[in-house]
Design a protein around this motif. Structure first.
Motif, PDB file in Angstrom:
ATOM      1  N   ALA A 296       0.893  -1.332   0.004  1.00 39.62           N
ATOM      2  CA  ALA A 296       0.035  -0.147   0.069  1.00 39.62           C
ATOM      3  C   ALA A 296       0.741   1.254   0.057  1.00 39.62           C
ATOM      4  CB  ALA A 296      -1.118  -0.007   1.259  1.00 39.62           C
TER       5      ALA A 296
ATOM      6  N   ILE B 198      -5.938  -3.238  -1.139  1.00 36.04           N
ATOM      7  CA  ILE B 198      -4.405  -3.312  -1.709  1.00 36.04           C
ATOM      8  C   ILE B 198      -3.753  -4.238  -0.441  1.00 36.04           C
ATOM      9  CG2 ILE B 198      -1.989  -2.382  -1.747  1.00 36.04           C
ATOM     10  CD1 ILE B 198      -3.618   0.018  -3.096  1.00 36.04           C
ATOM     11  N   THR B 199      -4.187  -3.913   0.855  1.00 35.62           N
ATOM     12  CA  THR B 199      -3.653  -5.021   1.807  1.00 35.62           C
ATOM     13  C   THR B 199      -4.358  -6.653   1.547  1.00 35.62           C
ATOM     14  OG1 THR B 199      -3.686  -3.002   3.433  1.00 35.62           O
ATOM     15  CG2 THR B 199      -3.747  -5.345   4.325  1.00 35.62           C
TER      16      THR B 199
ATOM     17  N   ARG C 258      -7.080   1.176   0.609  1.00 42.95           N
ATOM     18  CA  ARG C 258      -5.762   0.786   1.217  1.00 42.95           C
ATOM     19  C   ARG C 258      -6.320  -0.758   1.619  1.00 42.95           C
ATOM     20  NH1 ARG C 258      -5.178   4.708   4.479  1.00 42.95           N
ATOM     21  NH2 ARG C 258      -6.454   4.056   6.024  1.00 42.95           N
TER      22      ARG C 258
END
Length: 424
Positions: free
Chosen positions: A5, A199-200, A196
């Motif tokens: 991220a 993406i994590t 975020r």
């Protein structure tokens, strides 16, 4: 190795995902950044929508030195330490303080910033996930421009995931990563508009694959995506802005006679475990929005609420759903709330006068000497238990507070009252 991220965090405005309403061509925030004239600003919106990213870009574009503080951990001393550094920062064109979660600063802590943002020594960019008008000191708001960052849609999240995959290929794994479009779409869908988070979850999917290292044939499929994203990104804060937004949508959906939307928002409230708020709001709706159109609704809802409170979750969801569907599909009337609110308004804005003397308490000894109760007509002594007499104060004579709605029950009420008063 930095988290994925952080590696994919954009360095240019054109690379920021979403937020076209403030960062698109000719939009205000973009024009401010391009002009390098940065006022004090408040970034308001849910997590993972780019608030920190944009603050970093602003600092870079304007050659300001950026300090980052999180109000959940920082103190007034941290701010003073930044102030003490000001004299040694001539190489930079001022200081930008990015204060995340500013709502966690109390009034005194927020006030400590005023002197420096007024003098221009510090440009303040604060961010919050809660409505700033509820959580931020008015003096800060009056000196700031508020920009709302909106939850990203699935297409935006999908674009961000694909960009992250490309960076992961080039900077982390040095291999081509194959994927099923269905898998990436699933990760996007359960992110709750939080890039975020998406993406994590993607990074977890990459590292969880046993074939990633040294493989030229790695693939993210739907099974890996589901394994690494077991829960959706549903956000809820019982004490925050989101709480009131969901309750508002809940009541408005019931008022609008949409049982499906009503159940959707009930599910959100149930998911958050917010039993008390659900019960209170249902009881309000039964009188505010259904009211006299279906007078028995409140009795049924009260029974459902009582059952839900006794049962607790998860079983409470059943009587709550029953109450919600009942209210959403019931005829609607706001005559009760309109009547009482109109009467309350008159108390605040008019000289209402005194209660008629014949309506005052006349049960105590010598009350008649004061004129109390004299001349009162007892309705039960008259035909149909009705006699014409004035009950409102003289100053409010002929005022109408109750205006019946056009539903079956209140139409009958209206007809009854008209017949009663006509003497038929």
């Amino acid at each position: 190795m930095k988290p994925l991220a952080d590696l994919v965090r954009p360095a240019k405005i054109d690379d920021v995902i979403g937020q076209d309403h403030i960062l698109g061509k000719e939009r205000l925030l973009r024009k401010l950044i391009e002009s390098k004239h940065i006022p004090n600003m408040i970034f308001y919106g849910p997590p993972g929508t780019g608030k920190t990213t944009v603050a970093n870009i602003i600092a870079n574009e304007t050659d300001k030195r950026i300090y980052k503080l999180n109000a959940t951990e920082a103190s007034t001393k941290d701010i003073k330490d930044i102030i003490n550094d000001l004299d040694s920062l001539f190489a930079h064109k001022g200081v930008l303080l990015y204060l995340d979660e500013i709502q966690n600063f109390n009034k005194k802590q927020q006030q400590s910033l005023l002197k420096y943002i007024e003098s221009g020594e510090i440009t303040l960019i604060s961010s919050t996930t809660e409505n700033p008008y509820f959580t931020i000191f008015n003096a800060i708001i009056s000196r700031s421009t508020i920009f709302e960052f909106k939850k990203l849609n699935e297409e935006d999240i999908l674009d961000g995931i694909k960009r992250a995959l490309k960076i992961a290929e080039e900077q982390i794994f040095n291999v081509h990563i194959n994927y099923d479009e269905e898998a990436l779409l699933y990760i996007a869908q359960v992110s709750g508009g939080d890039l975020r988070r998406a993406i994590t979850n993607l990074e977890l999917a990459l590292y969880s694959s046993s074939s990633i290292l040294g493989s030229d044939n790695f693939k993210i499929d739907i099974s890996i995506a589901k394994e690494c994203t077991q829960t959706s990104g549903f956000a809820y804060d019982k004490f925050g802005d989101n709480h009131y937004d969901i309750l508002s949508a809940f009541q408005k959906s019931i008022r609008g006679s949409d049982p499906d939307a009503s159940i959707h928002y009930l599910a959100k409230l149930i998911k958050a475990g917010d039993l008390l708020s659900i019960c209170r709001r249902l009881l309000v709706i039964a009188s505010e929005d259904i009211g006299l159109a279906y007078p028995n609704a409140i009795s049924i809802v009260n029974s459902c609420v009582d059952a839900a409170l006794k049962l607790g979750f998860p079983e409470a969801r059943i009587p709550l759903a029953q109450a919600v569907i009942l209210l959403a599909t019931s005829p609607k009337s706001n005559s009760a709330i309109s009547a009482i609110d109109s009467a309350l308004k008159d108390l605040d804005s008019k000289n209402i006068g005194d209660i008629p003397f014949y309506l005052k308490d006349g049960h105590y000894k010598n009350s008649s000497n004061l004129g109390r109760g004299i001349g009162y007509k007892y309705p039960h002594n008259y035909p149909n238990n009705y006699v014409k007499q004035d009950y409102l104060p003289e100053n409010l004579k002929d005022t109408v507070y109750y205006k019946s709605s056009s539903n079956k029950v209140e139409t009958k009420i209206k007809e009854y009252l008209e017949k009663l008063k006509s003497g038929d």
